[in-house]
Design an enzyme around this catalytic site. Structure first.
Site, short mmCIF file in Angstrom:
data_model
loop_
_atom_site.label_atom_id
_atom_site.label_comp_id
_atom_site.label_asym_id
_atom_site.label_seq_id
_atom_site.Cartn_x
_atom_site.Cartn_y
_atom_site.Cartn_z
N HIS A 202 0.83 -1.20 0.00
CA HIS A 202 0.00 0.00 0.00
C HIS A 202 0.87 1.26 0.00
CE1 HIS A 202 -4.07 -1.61 0.55
NE2 HIS A 202 -3.55 -2.53 1.34
N ASP A 209 -7.59 -2.60 -1.58
CA ASP A 209 -8.41 -3.49 -0.77
C ASP A 209 -9.83 -3.44 -1.30
OD1 ASP A 209 -6.29 -4.23 0.82
OD2 ASP A 209 -6.73 -2.76 2.39
N TYR A 237 -6.65 -15.91 5.24
CA TYR A 237 -5.36 -15.33 5.58
C TYR A 237 -5.59 -14.36 6.74
CZ TYR A 237 -0.79 -13.12 5.17
OH TYR A 237 0.47 -12.64 5.43
N HIS A 240 -7.74 -10.88 6.89
CA HIS A 240 -8.29 -10.62 5.55
C HIS A 240 -9.62 -11.35 5.30
CE1 HIS A 240 -4.22 -9.14 5.09
NE2 HIS A 240 -4.60 -8.51 3.99
N ASP A 242 -12.43 -9.95 5.90
CA ASP A 242 -13.43 -8.94 5.59
C ASP A 242 -13.09 -8.12 4.35
OD1 ASP A 242 -11.29 -7.55 6.62
OD2 ASP A 242 -12.47 -6.33 8.01
N HIS A 243 -12.09 -8.55 3.60
CA HIS A 243 -11.76 -7.87 2.34
C HIS A 243 -10.82 -8.75 1.53
CE1 HIS A 243 -8.23 -6.75 4.79
NE2 HIS A 243 -7.59 -6.52 3.63
N HIS A 245 -7.40 -8.34 -0.68
CA HIS A 245 -6.28 -7.43 -0.94
C HIS A 245 -5.59 -7.88 -2.22
CE1 HIS A 245 -2.37 -5.36 -0.04
NE2 HIS A 245 -1.86 -6.47 -0.53
#
Length: 261
Positions: A202, A209, A237, A240, A242-243, A245
């Site tokens: 990032h 994301d 993972y 992660h 909730d999204h 990447h």
């Protein structure tokens, strides 16, 4: 997200009319129906787009800024598990990416970029060079000037542009349904504030994301493998669930165990 009427806008970039291999071809709307592999004809280039206008036919062996600009737009078509270099050199990998782009949009898939290919790109981009379905604002919820990351502000912004074109390719492959971008670039301080990894991509502008949207986290993670993302992290993972990447950059690390990745 926003859409743009299909049309041709006046170019704001200087030096857009470039010649390659000693020949050029007009990128005017009337040439759009001609095969991209047709023999180029010498003509005065006319501005066709508010972001960048190509002049001539690009093929394997071409080089220069026009090739680099093309590579940005086809960065999402490198083939599964691959990533093309944005280096201004039209080699076999760029040819294959152009061919996949052409096939995705129903063009003659000869791997040669000419009027038909460029006209499709003009339809897909806004005047700031971003793809029509993504914005710089979505890719930077940290600050307004792209500063404070691990690279210069200009580099972070340029990396984010490539990320957006990869997302545009992925969006098209998934049925052109809207995609939810929760964030992208982070300065070092923004990254620290959200508990990001010390080497997070990032901070280079390479990452985004994604929210579940209508696709779902796993479908997004699985599709990302085909569109130039070298880092994919998703459900299963740590941190992660909730999204999803996705990121470019060197090396490759994919991990979304709940999605079979």
């Amino acid at each position: 997200m926003r859409s743009r009427p299909i049309g041709f806008l006046v170019s704001t970039l200087a030096g857009a009319a470039l010649a390659f291999g000693g020949t050029t071809a007009s990128a005017s709307p009337s040439a759009a129906q001609a095969p991209d592999s047709a023999s180029p004809v010498t003509a005065t280039a006319r501005a066709a787009d508010g972001c960048y206008t190509w002049s001539g036919t690009l093929r394997e062996g071409s080089s220069g800024e026009a090739v680099r600009q093309l590579q940005i737009r086809v960065a999402g078509y490198p083939g599964t598990g691959n990533q093309i270099a944005i280096d201004g050199a039209f080699g076999p990998a760029t040819k294959a990416a152009v061919s996949r782009f052409q096939s995705a949009y129903g063009l003659a898939a000869d791997g040669i970029a000419g009027p038909a290919t460029f006209n499709k790109i003009y339809q897909l981009q806004d005047d700031d060079c971003t793809p029509v379905n993504f914005t710089y604002a979505e890719l930077n919820r940290c600050n307004s000037d792209w500063s404070g990351g691990k690279v210069s502000a200009a580099t972070a912004r340029a990396n984010a542009l490539v990320t957006m074109w990869k997302l545009q390719a992925m969006r098209h492959a998934m049925g052109d349904r809207p995609m939810t971008v929760n964030g992208g670039f982070r300065s070092v301080s923004c990254n620290s504030a959200v508990g990001g990894a010390a080497n997070s991509r990032h901070m280079y502008g390479h990452a985004a994301d994604l929210g579940a949207g209508s696709q779902g986290f796993c479908a997004l993670a699985q599709a990302a493998r085909n569109h130039g993302f070298t880092e994919i992290l998703g459900p299963g993972y740590p941190g992660h669930n909730d999204h999803t990447h996705v990121a470019g950059g060197s090396g490759r690390f994919w991990s979304a165990p709940s999605c079979g990745i």
